[in-house]
Scaffold this motif. Structure first.
Motif, PDB file in Angstrom:
ATOM      1  N   THR A 155      13.965  61.460   8.228  1.00  0.00           N
ATOM      2  CA  THR A 155      14.716  60.214   8.129  1.00  0.00           C
ATOM      3  C   THR A 155      15.450  60.092   6.805  1.00  0.00           C
ATOM      4  OG1 THR A 155      12.868  59.006   7.134  1.00  0.00           O
ATOM      5  CG2 THR A 155      12.991  59.036   9.534  1.00  0.00           C
ATOM      6  N   ARG A 194      23.568  47.804   9.317  1.00  0.00           N
ATOM      7  CA  ARG A 194      24.418  48.819   9.951  1.00  0.00           C
ATOM      8  C   ARG A 194      24.845  49.875   8.929  1.00  0.00           C
ATOM      9  NH1 ARG A 194      25.460  47.465  15.035  1.00  0.00           N
ATOM     10  NH2 ARG A 194      25.652  45.277  15.656  1.00  0.00           N
ATOM     11  N   VAL A 197      22.108  52.500   8.228  1.00  0.00           N
ATOM     12  CA  VAL A 197      21.991  53.512   9.279  1.00  0.00           C
ATOM     13  C   VAL A 197      23.104  54.539   9.137  1.00  0.00           C
ATOM     14  CG1 VAL A 197      22.091  53.948  11.767  1.00  0.00           C
ATOM     15  CG2 VAL A 197      20.804  51.982  10.889  1.00  0.00           C
ATOM     16  N   ARG A 198      24.315  54.062   8.922  1.00  0.00           N
ATOM     17  CA  ARG A 198      25.453  54.979   8.795  1.00  0.00           C
ATOM     18  C   ARG A 198      25.332  55.853   7.548  1.00  0.00           C
ATOM     19  NH1 ARG A 198      29.007  49.894  10.665  1.00  0.00           N
ATOM     20  NH2 ARG A 198      29.002  50.314  12.909  1.00  0.00           N
ATOM     21  N   ARG A 200      22.453  56.901   6.346  1.00  0.00           N
ATOM     22  CA  ARG A 200      21.476  57.939   6.710  1.00  0.00           C
ATOM     23  C   ARG A 200      22.164  59.046   7.516  1.00  0.00           C
ATOM     24  NH1 ARG A 200      19.776  54.222   4.416  1.00  0.00           N
ATOM     25  NH2 ARG A 200      19.435  55.428   2.575  1.00  0.00           N
ATOM     26  N   TYR A 201      23.048  58.648   8.423  1.00  0.00           N
ATOM     27  CA  TYR A 201      23.811  59.640   9.198  1.00  0.00           C
ATOM     28  C   TYR A 201      24.673  60.491   8.271  1.00  0.00           C
ATOM     29  CZ  TYR A 201      27.387  61.476  12.369  1.00  0.00           C
ATOM     30  OH  TYR A 201      28.257  62.293  13.044  1.00  0.00           O
ATOM     31  N   ILE A 208      15.999  57.477  12.198  1.00  0.00           N
ATOM     32  CA  ILE A 208      15.882  56.323  11.310  1.00  0.00           C
ATOM     33  C   ILE A 208      14.425  55.883  11.246  1.00  0.00           C
ATOM     34  CG2 ILE A 208      16.560  53.906  10.964  1.00  0.00           C
ATOM     35  CD1 ILE A 208      18.818  55.963  10.526  1.00  0.00           C
ATOM     36  N   ILE A 236      20.228  47.567  13.582  1.00  0.00           N
ATOM     37  CA  ILE A 236      19.749  48.912  13.245  1.00  0.00           C
ATOM     38  C   ILE A 236      19.622  49.767  14.496  1.00  0.00           C
ATOM     39  CG2 ILE A 236      17.703  50.187  12.476  1.00  0.00           C
ATOM     40  CD1 ILE A 236      17.381  47.969  10.326  1.00  0.00           C
ATOM     41  N   THR A 239      23.055  50.532  16.225  1.00  0.00           N
ATOM     42  CA  THR A 239      23.843  51.475  15.432  1.00  0.00           C
ATOM     43  C   THR A 239      23.242  52.872  15.501  1.00  0.00           C
ATOM     44  OG1 THR A 239      24.399  49.659  13.932  1.00  0.00           O
ATOM     45  CG2 THR A 239      24.879  51.894  13.175  1.00  0.00           C
ATOM     46  N   ALA A 240      21.918  52.953  15.413  1.00  0.00           N
ATOM     47  CA  ALA A 240      21.251  54.255  15.509  1.00  0.00           C
ATOM     48  C   ALA A 240      21.561  54.930  16.840  1.00  0.00           C
ATOM     49  CB  ALA A 240      19.753  54.086  15.332  1.00  0.00           C
ATOM     50  N   VAL A 247      14.538  55.631  16.433  1.00  0.00           N
ATOM     51  CA  VAL A 247      14.074  54.735  15.372  1.00  0.00           C
ATOM     52  C   VAL A 247      12.552  54.670  15.385  1.00  0.00           C
ATOM     53  CG1 VAL A 247      14.175  52.408  14.400  1.00  0.00           C
ATOM     54  CG2 VAL A 247      16.187  53.358  15.575  1.00  0.00           C
TER      55      VAL A 247
END
Length: 429
Positions: A155, A194, A197-198, A200-201, A208, A236, A239-240, A247
């Motif tokens: 993650t 949001r 999450v982005r 992390r991507y 996540i 979250i 978006t994930a 998640v």
């Protein structure tokens, strides 16, 4: 005569050449496709792929390699759905390391603990939270073959709310706290949720992890209060899903779990105060439960030692730790889907398999405990097409132990043979 030789040469070139295979002779074989333990089996590998499974010890060709595990029980590589490879709790000094260790230190620690984890028979792990994306770098190094360790799904940094479990500035004096935001994994409100999450991507995370309630080891008072609002959780999860990321949710308190499950998360980690109604909701929504009994057992014992934990942490460890095994027993009896996970890093790395004995002690049969760490974990990771069982066409993640784990589950704590992706990393002396 020349024409005859030419013809024979052409025929020889058309004929299939001898192909070297690896054959594992397994005294006992637990495939995890069901709960059966098969006697005297042969597993045939072509490179890193299982191509056949046959009854008896088959003969090898001249170019084949035989791995003799005829005195062992052979199983699929194990999977731990909750580890922290760059961290290991070692008492009071642990809380100082965030000020003294660099990201390079964390990365080297993660590499060391990854090797220990692999040698213990865990060929795949989910790393649910690190400091500065060091486990993303380690995952890439392992995938490239320049480091040894399990297959890592990570993650990166967990996502928390301000002051919540996984806010990295908890416990610091005011002038050091700053104002961490989505990049550091701290969010307040839908927009920041949001963005986290982005981020992390963008960082290269596989999934996540959020901390939906308070936690035991964070330097904060509550260990169970809900710490995300429903609109933040919805943001979250939605978006994930846009980024095809699952998640995982740290949660001890009931209300935080309920909000997360209704938002559509994939797994609940720890679940200490899980009620019967939450269990029914998990069954209804298909949410997995990752129990981490070993972590609860560890912190409960360490809470008895004066000074091992900070004063604000010690009562949480003493109260929450002993409850997780009972929660697991109730969840198993209720039919909640259980995926093996330990929270190793709280307890020492390499001792992950101690979780099995705690699961069996709480009422789960040995075979089901093994399936929870193989087939079920592969389902949670959505990799059942390649891993999770010893089956034709799947990757050769294979381990072996001495003794019969269906009679004595503690034999899983001493793994004699480890193969990951067709490569042997540990073998009997």
């Amino acid at each position: 005569m020349l024409k005859l030789k030419h013809s024979l040469l052409c025929i020889a070139l058309l004929l299939p050449t001898a192909h070297a295979e690896t054959i594992i002779h397994a005294g006992k074989l637990f495939t995890a496709e069901d709960e059966t333990l098969h006697e005297k089996m042969s597993i045939v590998l072509d490179g890193n792929t299982i191509v056949d499974i046959k009854k008896g010890f088959i003969d090898a060709g001249d170019d084949d390699t035989v791995i003799d595990l005829s005195e062992h029980t052979v199983l699929p590589g194990l999977m731990d759905m909750h580890v922290h490879l760059s961290f290991q709790h070692e008492g009071p000094a642990t809380y100082i390391k965030r000020f003294t260790q660099s990201n390079a230190d964390n990365a080297l620690s993660a590499a060391y603990y990854a090797r220990k984890t692999l040698k213990a028979g865990f060929t795949t792990v989910r790393n649910l939270g690190d400091s500065q994306n060091e486990t993303i770098a380690l995952r890439n190094a392992i995938s490239a073959g320049i480091a040894d360790g399990p297959r890592i799904y990570t993650t990166g940094k967990s996502i928390a709310t301000t002051g919540g479990h996984a806010d990295p500035t908890n416990g610091m004096r005011a002038d050091l706290q700053g104002d961490p935001g989505p990049k550091e994994g701290v969010v307040d409100g839908v927009v920041e949720a949001r963005k986290a999450v982005r981020q992390r991507y963008k960082d290269g995370a596989d999934l996540i992890k959020i901390t939906a309630t308070g936690g035991v080891l964070s330097v904060a008072k509550s260990g169970q209060n809900p710490q995300f609002m429903t609109d933040e959780l919805d943001a979250i999860v939605s978006t994930a899903k846009d980024y095809d990321m699952t998640v995982a949710v740290h949660a001890h308190g009931e209300e935080g779990m309920r909000r997360a499950i209704l938002a559509g998360v994939d797994s609940i980690e720890h679940g200490t105060y899980m009620s019967a109604s939450v269990m029914e909701l998990m069954k209804e929504r298909g949410t997995y439960y990752v129990p981490t009994i070993l972590a609860g057992d560890f912190v409960a014992k360490k809470a008895e030692i004066q000074g091992f934990f900070p004063d604000i942490v010690r009562p949480k460890a003493a109260a929450i730790g002993p409850l997780i095994q009972d929660t697991f027993a109730r969840a198993y009896a209720a039919g909640v889907r259980i995926a093996f996970g330990t929270d190793s890093g709280v307890s020492p790395h390499g001792e992950n398999a101690q979780e099995f004995a705690l699961m069996v002690e709480a009422g789960m049969p040995e075979a089901e405990a093994l399936i929870s760490a193989t087939r079920t974990t592969a389902e949670l990771l959505k990799i059942s097409d390649t891993l999770g069982t010893i089956s034709k066409g799947k990757l050769a993640d294979i381990i072996a132990v001495e003794g019969d784990p269906l009679k004595d589950i503690t034999v899983m704590e001493s793994v004699a043979f480890v193969m990951k992706d067709g490569r042997v990393f540990h073998s009997p002396d």
